[in-house]
Design a protein around this motif. Structure first.
Motif, short mmCIF file in Angstrom:
data_model
loop_
_atom_site.label_atom_id
_atom_site.label_comp_id
_atom_site.label_asym_id
_atom_site.label_seq_id
_atom_site.Cartn_x
_atom_site.Cartn_y
_atom_site.Cartn_z
N TYR A 5 20.47 14.32 42.26
CA TYR A 5 20.95 13.32 41.24
C TYR A 5 22.17 13.92 40.84
N ALA A 6 22.56 15.10 40.89
CA ALA A 6 23.91 15.53 40.47
C ALA A 6 24.87 15.90 41.76
N GLN A 7 25.91 15.12 41.64
CA GLN A 7 26.62 15.37 42.98
C GLN A 7 28.19 15.44 42.36
N MET A 8 29.04 16.14 42.97
CA MET A 8 30.17 16.35 42.82
C MET A 8 30.47 17.07 41.03
N VAL A 9 29.51 17.92 40.83
CA VAL A 9 29.80 18.51 39.58
C VAL A 9 30.67 19.65 39.69
N LYS A 10 31.60 19.38 39.03
CA LYS A 10 32.90 20.17 38.80
C LYS A 10 32.40 21.61 38.10
N THR A 11 32.41 22.57 38.72
CA THR A 11 32.24 23.96 38.36
C THR A 11 33.35 24.17 37.49
N ALA A 12 33.15 24.79 36.16
CA ALA A 12 34.06 24.78 35.31
C ALA A 12 35.32 25.84 35.46
N ARG A 13 35.27 26.50 36.70
CA ARG A 13 36.20 27.41 37.19
C ARG A 13 36.22 27.35 38.75
N SER A 14 37.47 27.57 39.41
CA SER A 14 37.42 27.37 41.02
C SER A 14 37.34 28.71 41.47
N GLY A 15 36.56 28.93 42.55
CA GLY A 15 36.51 30.28 43.10
C GLY A 15 35.51 30.99 42.27
N VAL A 16 34.92 31.86 42.97
CA VAL A 16 33.90 33.02 42.34
C VAL A 16 34.89 34.17 41.67
N LYS A 17 34.25 34.31 40.36
CA LYS A 17 34.96 35.39 39.79
C LYS A 17 34.54 36.75 40.44
N PRO A 18 35.65 37.46 40.72
CA PRO A 18 35.33 38.88 41.31
C PRO A 18 34.90 39.81 40.47
N ARG A 19 33.88 40.67 40.77
CA ARG A 19 33.05 41.59 39.73
C ARG A 19 34.03 42.60 39.03
N ASP A 20 35.33 42.86 39.59
CA ASP A 20 36.16 43.86 38.86
C ASP A 20 36.84 43.14 37.84
N GLU A 21 36.87 41.74 37.88
CA GLU A 21 37.63 40.95 36.85
C GLU A 21 36.54 40.59 35.63
N MET A 22 35.18 41.17 36.03
CA MET A 22 34.25 40.42 34.97
C MET A 22 34.32 41.52 33.73
N THR A 23 34.06 41.07 32.59
CA THR A 23 33.83 41.96 31.28
C THR A 23 32.42 42.64 31.69
N GLU A 24 32.24 43.48 30.79
CA GLU A 24 30.92 44.24 30.89
C GLU A 24 29.79 43.16 30.58
N GLN A 25 29.92 42.36 29.83
CA GLN A 25 29.02 41.38 29.50
C GLN A 25 28.66 40.38 30.59
N GLU A 26 29.75 39.91 31.31
CA GLU A 26 29.65 39.07 32.31
C GLU A 26 29.00 39.87 33.51
N ARG A 27 29.31 41.27 33.86
CA ARG A 27 28.61 41.99 34.92
C ARG A 27 27.21 41.74 34.80
N ALA A 28 26.82 42.22 33.53
CA ALA A 28 25.32 42.25 32.99
C ALA A 28 24.56 40.94 33.31
N PHE A 29 25.28 39.75 32.81
CA PHE A 29 24.84 38.47 33.15
C PHE A 29 24.45 38.31 34.43
N GLN A 30 25.61 38.73 35.16
CA GLN A 30 25.52 38.48 37.02
C GLN A 30 24.46 39.22 37.32
N ASP A 31 24.18 40.39 36.88
CA ASP A 31 23.09 41.42 37.37
C ASP A 31 21.83 40.79 37.21
N ARG A 32 21.46 40.18 36.03
CA ARG A 32 20.29 39.36 35.68
C ARG A 32 20.13 38.18 36.51
N VAL A 33 21.02 37.46 36.76
CA VAL A 33 21.01 36.36 37.85
C VAL A 33 20.54 36.83 39.31
N ASP A 34 21.32 37.73 39.59
CA ASP A 34 21.03 38.29 40.95
C ASP A 34 19.68 39.00 41.03
#
Lengths: 330, 253
Positions: free
Chosen positions: A2-31
């Protein structure tokens, strides 16, 4: 889906070395497959993408009431009418859970509805096709709910807790709807010659639009990667579409109907059915507003909302008076 | 005194046709209500009424003894064979109109079903007991809505008053006694409709008072539904409802 063509709010995956510490911690939780909850910190783009996706899903449930609701007053038996009414009522209920899930991200139901009515948010393209015969009610349950389940089963494991939990409940009801839809198709396909013709006609018209429900091919789907990294999306459009085709073709055969794709065949090497992709120019035209029912669907929703304004205001005014009277009495 | 078969059949049709036609009207709202919660609640009401229709019309068919079930009675009779009150076939109008019609009916149905629980016909008493639980909830909701919108804003008040005024002509028929009703009452199967009025007045007057709405000062009543003489609206309801059964006779769905 029911959700198609949802535009992700950024294009491409943010590389880990560009992430802030908070973003890295977030991604670790998701992973680690931890659920993200409303009060947890989350990247702004994650929040925005989820609002778009959940909002679009909620709108689809609400607009989705219309094509099937079109047949409630013409349902052929009291039992069929009751089943269809209960089904459409479930869709409205799904809309409610999903708007509530979106509200946990800081956007109100009224704001989302406003965006829908302004054409700034979408709903699934499938609901812009008309329901012309009773068999369409069966076809929608079977194919459209079937396609929706394909996607939603995965979303039960999505990273955002409130969305994942809403999906658990929605999936249970959707699989019930799909069985009911297939039951209508069986009655029609094994019924009189006229009923079988109706069933075939419904399949002919809903086959390609159902395939479109999974969204454009992966090669053209620029938003998939980041959404998958965030586990907002758990499988790709093409994977889900293939799974749907593989599941549905034997069901068509069982009904004794003919798939409208003349080139569909089992590929012995892959074990999957090869099929003709839908006409993507039609898909994009429908998304742009040029499907058979886009304008009618939006008009119906906007009219319901505007005509209901005095009711909402009246209810609110009464509630305020009562609250004031209670406060004065204390 | 026992009631004869034709009379009982006719009387059961009145009960089943009321819920059938009202459920049809309420279901017309699906997807078009003022808020999502109301879409859900209206569908719920329509669903309950369909369930009650199945019970009443299946019993009617059983009493008739000609092999007709609820579907045959719902989908294969013409308007003159329908026995519902004119009130329930009136068009939906705005949401306030729909809820006012629902309230006037719910109040009547609650009083009626409470009396039918005491029916000498156990089958009738059993259906009434089941239906009353649903009807009590319908009344709670329609009463609350009528009060809220009557009391709400100037606009909502005016709309509710105009709904009440427009529907008032269709109230009297609910309390009209005819030969069928008298035979049913004599046999202890059901109450005389006129005996329901006092309790109905009590429920309605209290709610209208709280809603700040004025009870119309008229006792004129449009009648005919109970004997098959309907408004122009019923024909259109049936044309829509019966379309598939009429266009494809003998098919199973």
């Amino acid at each position: 889906m029911y959700a198609q063509m949802v535009k992700t709010a950024r294009s491409g995956v943010k590389p880990r070395d560009e992430m802030t510490e908070q973003e890295r911690a977030f991604q670790d939780r998701v992973d680690a497959n931890e659920k993200i909850e409303p009060k947890d910190w989350m990247p702004d783009d994650y929040r925005r993408t989820l609002i778009r996706q959940i909002g679009q899903h909620a709108h689809s449930e609400v607009v989705g009431q219309l094509p099937e609701g079109n047949w409630i007053t013409r349902a052929p038996t009291l039992e069929r009418k009751a089943i269809l009414l209960a089904k459409v009522q479930d869709e409205a209920g799904h809309g409610l859970y999903l708007y509530s899930a979106a509200e946990t991200l800081g956007v109100s139901r009224d704001e989302l509805i406003e965006l829908l009515h302004q054409g700034k948010m979408k709903y699934s393209s499938i609901f812009n096709y008309p329901t012309l015969t009773w068999a369409d009610v069966g076809a929608i349950g079977w194919l459209v709910d079937g396609a929706a389940i394909m996607n939603q089963v995965h979303l039960q494991r999505t990273s955002y807790g409130p969305y994942a939990r809403a999906m658990v409940r929605i999936c249970k009801e959707e699989s019930f709807h799909q069985r009911q839809g297939y039951d209508i198709m069986m009655k029609m396909a094994f019924g009189t010659p006229e009923q079988k013709a109706m069933a075939q006609d419904a399949l002919n018209r809903f086959w390609y639009p159902s395939l479109m429900m999974f969204g454009p091919p992966d090669q053209d789907s620029v938003h998939t990667a980041q959404s998958m990294a965030w586990k907002i999306k758990v499988a790709t459009n093409d994977e889900l579409r293939q799974k749907f085709v593989d599941q549905t073709v034997p069901q068509i055969e069982y009904l004794g109907l003919t798939c409208p794709d003349p080139d569909i065949r089992l590929n012995e090497e892959t074990g999957h059915f090869d099929f003709t992709p839908p006409d993507w120019s039609e898909f994009f035209a429908v998304l742009k507003g040029n499907g058979p029912c886009n304008k009618d669907r939006m008009k119906a929703r906007i009219t319901a909302w505007e005509d209901g304004a005095w009711v909402r205001e009246g209810m609110l005014a009464h509630a305020r008076k009562k609250a004031a009277a209670t406060a004065a009495a204390e | 005194m026992a009631v004869d078969r034709d009379t009982l059949f006719d009387w059961l049709l009145r009960l089943g046709d009321n819920t059938l036609v009202l459920s049809h009207r309420v279901s017309e709202w699906c997807g078009h209500a003022p808020v999502l919660e109301e879409d859900i609640a209206l569908a719920n009401t329509a669903l309950d009424l369909i369930g009650q229709t199945q019970m009443w019309l299946n019993l009617a068919g059983e009493v008739e003894g000609k092999g007709r079930d609820a579907d045959a009675l719902a989908y294969l009779r013409d308007a003159w064979d329908f026995r519902n009150l004119l009130l329930v076939e009136r068009p939906n109008g705005d949401f306030g109109h729909t809820m006012m019609r629902q309230f006037l009916f719910d109040a009547w149905q609650n009083v009626l079903l409470a009396r039918l629980k005491e029916s000498t016909d156990q089958r009738v008493a059993d259906i009434a007991e089941k239906a009353l639980k649903e009807a009590a909830y319908h009344l709670e909701r329609s009463r609350g809505t009528v009060i809220a919108l009557g009391d709400g804003t100037g606009e909502s008040h005016a709309r509710m008053q105009s709904a009440l005024d427009a529907l008032w002509d269709y109230v009297g028929e609910m309390f009209l006694d005819d030969d069928v009703d008298r035979a049913i009452a004599d046999a202890g199967v059901g109450p005389l409709p006129s005996t329901l009025r006092g309790e109905w007045d009590g429920i309605v007057n209290a709610a209208l008072n709280e809603a700040t709405l004025a009870r119309p000062d008229s006792d004129f009543a449009q009648t005919g539904g109970k004997t098959g003489r309907h408004t122009e609206d019923l024909g259109y309801i049936l044309a829509e409802m019966q379309f598939l059964q009429r266009a494809y006779p003998g098919a199973t769905w």
